[in-house]
Design a protein around this motif. Sequence first.
Motif, short mmCIF file in Angstrom:
data_model
loop_
_atom_site.label_atom_id
_atom_site.label_comp_id
_atom_site.label_asym_id
_atom_site.label_seq_id
_atom_site.Cartn_x
_atom_site.Cartn_y
_atom_site.Cartn_z
N ILE A 86 59.41 0.86 -47.78
CA ILE A 86 60.20 1.13 -48.99
C ILE A 86 60.56 2.61 -48.99
O ILE A 86 59.69 3.47 -48.87
N VAL A 87 61.86 2.91 -49.13
CA VAL A 87 62.31 4.30 -49.13
C VAL A 87 62.94 4.69 -50.48
O VAL A 87 63.32 5.84 -50.67
N GLY A 88 63.03 3.76 -51.41
CA GLY A 88 63.60 4.06 -52.71
C GLY A 88 63.55 2.83 -53.60
O GLY A 88 63.02 1.78 -53.23
N ILE A 89 64.13 2.99 -54.79
CA ILE A 89 64.23 1.88 -55.74
C ILE A 89 65.61 1.91 -56.37
O ILE A 89 66.31 2.91 -56.28
N ARG A 90 65.97 0.81 -57.00
CA ARG A 90 67.21 0.75 -57.77
C ARG A 90 67.07 -0.32 -58.83
O ARG A 90 66.17 -1.16 -58.78
N ILE A 91 67.96 -0.27 -59.79
CA ILE A 91 68.02 -1.31 -60.81
C ILE A 91 69.12 -2.27 -60.39
O ILE A 91 70.26 -1.85 -60.19
N ASP A 92 68.76 -3.53 -60.20
CA ASP A 92 69.73 -4.53 -59.77
C ASP A 92 70.86 -4.61 -60.81
O ASP A 92 70.60 -4.81 -62.00
N PRO A 93 72.12 -4.44 -60.37
CA PRO A 93 73.22 -4.40 -61.33
C PRO A 93 73.53 -5.73 -62.01
O PRO A 93 74.27 -5.76 -62.98
N GLU A 94 72.95 -6.83 -61.54
CA GLU A 94 73.21 -8.13 -62.17
C GLU A 94 72.03 -8.58 -63.03
O GLU A 94 72.22 -9.09 -64.12
N THR A 95 70.80 -8.39 -62.52
CA THR A 95 69.62 -8.89 -63.24
C THR A 95 68.93 -7.83 -64.08
O THR A 95 68.18 -8.16 -64.99
N GLY A 96 69.11 -6.55 -63.75
CA GLY A 96 68.43 -5.47 -64.46
C GLY A 96 67.01 -5.24 -63.97
O GLY A 96 66.30 -4.39 -64.49
N ALA A 97 66.58 -6.00 -62.96
CA ALA A 97 65.22 -5.85 -62.42
C ALA A 97 65.15 -4.62 -61.51
O ALA A 97 66.13 -4.25 -60.86
#
Length: 188
Positions: A86-97
Amino acid sequence: VNLKTNRPVATTLRTLEKRSDMHYNHPMPDSASGQHVPILAVTIHPDGDTLLPVGGVHDDPVTGLPVPIEIGGPMKDPVSNRVVPIVGIRIDPETGAVVPVGGLSLTKPILLGDIVRETYSGKEVIVTGGRIDSKSGETMPCGGGFDSLLDANELACEERVADAVDQLKKATNRGAASAFGVHAEEAA
């Protein structure tokens, strides 16, 4: 923001009771599972000025159990189906997860600390994270960020200290040489 609707995506991220608890890697409860997870980033709620800590869980690629997302930990790359760091994170643009970011650069996993050629400048940079390309959907290594800023500042300070020490040595050598009756031209 949902790229299809251009509206803020619904998310389950919550504020912390005490703002003083908002530190990188500080534990917080995951809003979906209740499991303690590290704070990996912050975001601002689009409807106001509320600061939201970002962290979450994902399925462990070995056990299949939900585990905290941790930078450097293992994840399954959704494109290649291989285990990658894992090199980063993001907020899924469809689910918000909150989802982990990791993947392959050509056939090799993206690793923090690797050196890659930056796309726009063509310069070599140290990988400090990753992002999902909005057009191709592929994971792209990133250089820069806060760690790179600190590294650059540290190198600049070290260079200034080295210059000051060199000037001090030269001044001290001149002073020592003149104390013994040696002229500066002879000492050099």
